[in-house]
Design a protein around this motif. Sequence first.
Motif, PDB file in Angstrom:
ATOM      1  N   VAL A   1       0.855  -1.183   0.000  1.00  0.00           N
ATOM      2  CA  VAL A   1       0.000   0.000   0.000  1.00  0.00           C
ATOM      3  C   VAL A   1       0.892   1.234   0.000  1.00  0.00           C
ATOM      4  O   VAL A   1       1.759   1.392   0.870  1.00  0.00           O
ATOM      5  N   PHE A   2       0.690   2.103  -0.969  1.00  0.00           N
ATOM      6  CA  PHE A   2       1.387   3.384  -1.042  1.00  0.00           C
ATOM      7  C   PHE A   2       0.343   4.497  -0.950  1.00  0.00           C
ATOM      8  O   PHE A   2      -0.657   4.477  -1.672  1.00  0.00           O
ATOM      9  N   VAL A   3       0.589   5.440  -0.051  1.00  0.00           N
ATOM     10  CA  VAL A   3      -0.361   6.519   0.213  1.00  0.00           C
ATOM     11  C   VAL A   3       0.270   7.841  -0.183  1.00  0.00           C
ATOM     12  O   VAL A   3       1.427   8.114   0.171  1.00  0.00           O
ATOM     13  N   GLN A   4      -0.474   8.659  -0.913  1.00  0.00           N
ATOM     14  CA  GLN A   4       0.004   9.985  -1.289  1.00  0.00           C
ATOM     15  C   GLN A   4      -1.102  11.008  -1.072  1.00  0.00           C
ATOM     16  O   GLN A   4      -2.273  10.733  -1.352  1.00  0.00           O
TER      17      GLN A   4
ATOM     18  N   LEU B   1      -7.251  -4.743   9.013  1.00  0.00           N
ATOM     19  CA  LEU B   1      -6.897  -3.342   9.240  1.00  0.00           C
ATOM     20  C   LEU B   1      -5.399  -3.130   9.040  1.00  0.00           C
ATOM     21  O   LEU B   1      -4.575  -3.792   9.666  1.00  0.00           O
ATOM     22  N   LEU B   2      -5.071  -2.166   8.170  1.00  0.00           N
ATOM     23  CA  LEU B   2      -3.695  -1.722   7.977  1.00  0.00           C
ATOM     24  C   LEU B   2      -3.588  -0.289   8.483  1.00  0.00           C
ATOM     25  O   LEU B   2      -4.372   0.572   8.080  1.00  0.00           O
ATOM     26  N   GLU B   3      -2.639  -0.039   9.372  1.00  0.00           N
ATOM     27  CA  GLU B   3      -2.424   1.317   9.880  1.00  0.00           C
ATOM     28  C   GLU B   3      -1.133   1.855   9.260  1.00  0.00           C
ATOM     29  O   GLU B   3      -0.043   1.376   9.555  1.00  0.00           O
ATOM     30  N   VAL B   4      -1.301   2.855   8.397  1.00  0.00           N
ATOM     31  CA  VAL B   4      -0.195   3.366   7.591  1.00  0.00           C
ATOM     32  C   VAL B   4       0.258   4.715   8.135  1.00  0.00           C
ATOM     33  O   VAL B   4      -0.534   5.659   8.204  1.00  0.00           O
TER      34      VAL B   4
ATOM     35  N   VAL C   1      -4.609   6.036  -2.755  1.00  0.00           N
ATOM     36  CA  VAL C   1      -4.227   4.743  -2.186  1.00  0.00           C
ATOM     37  C   VAL C   1      -3.834   3.866  -3.368  1.00  0.00           C
ATOM     38  O   VAL C   1      -4.681   3.460  -4.161  1.00  0.00           O
ATOM     39  N   GLN C   2      -2.534   3.593  -3.489  1.00  0.00           N
ATOM     40  CA  GLN C   2      -1.984   3.007  -4.708  1.00  0.00           C
ATOM     41  C   GLN C   2      -1.266   1.694  -4.436  1.00  0.00           C
ATOM     42  O   GLN C   2      -0.841   1.428  -3.305  1.00  0.00           O
ATOM     43  N   ALA C   3      -1.095   0.928  -5.497  1.00  0.00           N
ATOM     44  CA  ALA C   3      -0.353  -0.324  -5.410  1.00  0.00           C
ATOM     45  C   ALA C   3       1.123  -0.123  -5.726  1.00  0.00           C
ATOM     46  O   ALA C   3       1.918  -1.057  -5.613  1.00  0.00           O
ATOM     47  N   ASP C   4       1.514   1.091  -6.134  1.00  0.00           N
ATOM     48  CA  ASP C   4       2.921   1.391  -6.423  1.00  0.00           C
ATOM     49  C   ASP C   4       3.136   2.882  -6.238  1.00  0.00           C
ATOM     50  O   ASP C   4       2.186   3.653  -6.071  1.00  0.00           O
ATOM     51  N   ASP C   5       4.405   3.292  -6.248  1.00  0.00           N
ATOM     52  CA  ASP C   5       4.736   4.713  -6.210  1.00  0.00           C
ATOM     53  C   ASP C   5       5.695   5.049  -7.340  1.00  0.00           C
ATOM     54  O   ASP C   5       6.664   5.798  -7.166  1.00  0.00           O
ATOM     55  N   ASP C   6       5.409   4.492  -8.514  1.00  0.00           N
ATOM     56  CA  ASP C   6       6.268   4.696  -9.672  1.00  0.00           C
ATOM     57  C   ASP C   6       6.383   6.168 -10.060  1.00  0.00           C
ATOM     58  O   ASP C   6       7.334   6.559 -10.752  1.00  0.00           O
ATOM     59  N   ASN C   7       5.422   6.996  -9.635  1.00  0.00           N
ATOM     60  CA  ASN C   7       5.461   8.421  -9.965  1.00  0.00           C
ATOM     61  C   ASN C   7       6.466   9.195  -9.117  1.00  0.00           C
ATOM     62  O   ASN C   7       6.619  10.404  -9.285  1.00  0.00           O
ATOM     63  N   MET C   8       7.170   8.534  -8.217  1.00  0.00           N
ATOM     64  CA  MET C   8       8.122   9.207  -7.340  1.00  0.00           C
ATOM     65  C   MET C   8       9.536   9.254  -7.912  1.00  0.00           C
ATOM     66  O   MET C   8      10.475   9.688  -7.237  1.00  0.00           O
ATOM     67  N   GLY C   9       9.718   8.810  -9.160  1.00  0.00           N
ATOM     68  CA  GLY C   9      11.019   8.914  -9.797  1.00  0.00           C
ATOM     69  C   GLY C   9      12.091   8.125  -9.061  1.00  0.00           C
ATOM     70  O   GLY C   9      11.941   6.934  -8.775  1.00  0.00           O
TER      71      GLY C   9
ATOM     72  N   GLY D   1       1.699  -6.623  -5.691  1.00  0.00           N
ATOM     73  CA  GLY D   1       0.678  -5.843  -6.367  1.00  0.00           C
ATOM     74  C   GLY D   1      -0.679  -5.930  -5.697  1.00  0.00           C
ATOM     75  O   GLY D   1      -0.910  -6.737  -4.796  1.00  0.00           O
ATOM     76  N   GLY D   2      -1.584  -5.070  -6.153  1.00  0.00           N
ATOM     77  CA  GLY D   2      -2.905  -5.002  -5.544  1.00  0.00           C
ATOM     78  C   GLY D   2      -3.969  -5.781  -6.285  1.00  0.00           C
ATOM     79  O   GLY D   2      -5.157  -5.440  -6.225  1.00  0.00           O
ATOM     80  N   HIS D   3      -3.585  -6.841  -6.962  1.00  0.00           N
ATOM     81  CA  HIS D   3      -4.558  -7.619  -7.725  1.00  0.00           C
ATOM     82  C   HIS D   3      -5.553  -8.308  -6.778  1.00  0.00           C
ATOM     83  O   HIS D   3      -5.174  -8.953  -5.803  1.00  0.00           O
TER      84      HIS D   3
END
Length: 264
Positions: free
Chosen positions: A132-135, A199-202, A221-229, A241-243
């Motif tokens: 889980v990636f949170v932005q 429950l996941l506490e992030v 709430v994402q399955a990756d953070d590929d946008n973070m370079g 992955g979040g499949h």
Amino acid sequence: MARAASEHKWLVVHVGSHIDPYYADWAKDLQLRFLQRFLGGDETAMDGVPPVRLAIRRGHDVEWRDEQNWPLPRTRWRRLYLGQKELGWHQPAEDRAPYPATFDFTATERLELTGPLALRLWVSCTADDLDVFVQLEQFDGDGRRIPAIGPGGAATPVPMGIGWLRASHRKLDPERTLPHRPWHSHDEIQPLEPGVPTLLEVEIWPTSITLEPGHRLQLRVQADDDNMGLLAHDDPDDRKGGHGATIHLGGDHASHLYVPVIPD
């Protein structure tokens, strides 16, 4: 800062790249005073320096503010509940949302969020693990993104807040965990039970966001953070992955964002 043993401690939370605290005029002055105090023996050199100095984001601008403690004692901790596509102060009816997902909150009055945050996310999955990636992002009244400045400076803007957790590492340390700061022990692998809400506490790193009326706060709430370079977690051999994942909403599984509201 809260766990530092020394009786002499100061905290500065700034904006800008990672080198700004070394070369900005205010930073060089502070470093010189610190060295004069603890290497030069001038016990008055740090007199008048506030224990906490914060760069409060006001849209694209910054307002410096001195404080005495961190997190701010006057913080009103509140819950923004996840709905189908929205965030709101009121808990929704029991429901589900697909994963990954985006949730939006539009401010009707000025709202300052300064401090640490946490996401309490109820998920179920057909697999036994999940990343889980949170932005957190901010948009102005015209829908334009207001980015934060990343380690590389203005050329590499980043989200206003970030956090991440692997579901199998969700175990908490009960002695160190606080409502606004989950503390994961990382001493045990706990696979997900397929199909069972869990429950996941992030933890979300501390930030400062001031929403004016019409501004929008977006939770991704994402399955990756590929946008973070260069900061992305993109090892192809170490991804969960979040499949087949689902986010649970409302009722006994009220997923929510725990936010630090600062009164005017």
